[in-house]
Design a protein around this motif. Sequence first.
Motif, mmCIF file in Angstrom:
data_model
loop_
_atom_site.group_PDB
_atom_site.id
_atom_site.type_symbol
_atom_site.label_atom_id
_atom_site.label_comp_id
_atom_site.label_asym_id
_atom_site.label_seq_id
_atom_site.Cartn_x
_atom_site.Cartn_y
_atom_site.Cartn_z
ATOM 1 N N SER A 248 64.693 60.817 27.307
ATOM 2 C CA SER A 248 63.998 62.000 27.958
ATOM 3 C C SER A 248 62.900 62.788 26.796
ATOM 4 N N GLY A 249 63.085 62.463 25.620
ATOM 5 C CA GLY A 249 62.030 62.868 24.679
ATOM 6 C C GLY A 249 62.024 64.330 24.523
ATOM 7 N N SER A 250 60.823 64.881 24.250
ATOM 8 C CA SER A 250 60.585 66.201 24.099
ATOM 9 C C SER A 250 59.988 66.837 25.683
ATOM 10 N N ALA A 251 60.216 66.126 26.726
ATOM 11 C CA ALA A 251 59.869 66.811 28.090
ATOM 12 C C ALA A 251 60.927 67.524 28.484
ATOM 13 N N TYR A 252 62.150 67.282 28.140
ATOM 14 C CA TYR A 252 63.449 67.962 28.477
ATOM 15 C C TYR A 252 64.121 68.579 27.175
ATOM 16 N N SER A 253 64.743 69.884 27.381
ATOM 17 C CA SER A 253 65.561 70.499 26.204
ATOM 18 C C SER A 253 66.974 70.646 26.860
ATOM 19 N N PRO A 254 68.062 70.322 25.912
ATOM 20 C CA PRO A 254 69.528 70.451 26.554
ATOM 21 C C PRO A 254 69.649 71.984 26.464
ATOM 22 N N ILE A 255 70.557 71.957 27.632
ATOM 23 C CA ILE A 255 71.133 73.293 28.190
ATOM 24 C C ILE A 255 72.677 72.995 28.429
ATOM 25 N N ASP A 256 73.219 74.076 28.494
ATOM 26 C CA ASP A 256 74.855 73.633 28.659
ATOM 27 C C ASP A 256 75.142 73.319 30.096
ATOM 28 N N ALA A 257 76.125 72.298 30.110
ATOM 29 C CA ALA A 257 76.759 71.670 31.413
ATOM 30 C C ALA A 257 77.728 72.675 31.972
ATOM 31 N N PRO A 258 77.750 72.672 33.094
ATOM 32 C CA PRO A 258 78.969 73.606 33.933
ATOM 33 C C PRO A 258 80.178 73.230 33.035
#
Length: 403
Positions: free
Chosen positions: A334-344
């Motif tokens: 996904s590269g720089s287009a997406y940033s990690p966030i918390d999963a449920p």
Amino acid sequence: MVRTTRRAGIVCTAAAAVAVLAGCGVKGTAVAGEIDVRTLDVGSYAVDAHTYHQTADDEGALVEGMRMSRAVVPAVAIDPSLKVGQSGHVVLDNTEATTRLLAAVSKPILDREGLLTGYTASGADKSDDPGTSISTSDTTSVTDFVMRFADADTAKRTAQELEDADFGVAPDINKKLSLSKYPDALVHWRPGVSNVGAFLAHENFVISLFIQRPQPEQDDLEAWVQKALDAQIPALDKFRATPKDQFSGLPVDPDGLLARAVVRDRDKHTPDRDRFASYGPNDFVNIAADETVRQRLVADTGLDAVGIADTSTVMRVRDAAAGGRLITGLVSASGSAYSPIDAPDKLLGAKCLQLSSSGVHSNSAKFRCYIPHGRYVEVVISNDQSDMKKKASAAYALLANSM
């Protein structure tokens, strides 16, 4: 050559709003070491084990075309330099086939000879000019379009007719070529132009190739046609085509993956290239920005089937460990287009992403989650974070209840 472009792109769009299922309880019983899925907040998504029993009926050609995704090789299998995936999709309509893949003069031939279905894959060694679908002059690209006909005689006749029509557009300029390894291949180019076209009948199929190279060199173009056939013919030999009179009986969900995909409404699905489809792993490779990395991921994880239903995608891999590696690979890609966030909470191994500021002009959904369970990985997307969390939890519950 008079083909106007080397590929036919296809755009996958988000689903239109559909009716929300009401009163769907969360079923299932926890086993040791596993989440009690009854405790998950799945909103109104159905998560009970399900089966799509229907057969293809009038959409048999489309379903067989999806099966053909296993028989048409990704560009990177033709040459390792062709790592930029440019498309892979079923081709059913003679107009579509002759708008971008074949010369326009070919349409009456396909109409007369009866194209049953087809699948095309394209790739290149360089990305297109920014903001366009136009390749640079120093690009190598290959479009491999495989068409299915009723029988071998029809395929052989059609290949010759297609070649004659294409060559006949400019018979005083075009030049026929030949390959000693494939004497039945029908090949021609226009001297001074750096592309070549070829047709070859193989059993019930016709292979159509369109190859672009940086320089107009005859020996080089012939070598690339041979290289493409060397990769494509063995893949066709391994494929078991469905007899035409059995198209209507093909199952729409042959691997049970569509039934594991979270959807709003299970009752309104018919085969669709983008919204309700089952493919082989090649289709997963054809759309990759880096086919080399994607093909390696497929081999490493044993990914063998992909199901797409609405905005959910389910992939089957070798085992649970492979599922984890698949998610890691996809997140990395996904590269720089997406940033990690918390999963449920509670969804062990799940990873979620949010579209970052560098991707604000993307057509992609704002949120996506990767959920593993056993041999399966489900990818869900949404433009609403609350919905994304419920959909991710529903994906886990549905995968667990489907075991």
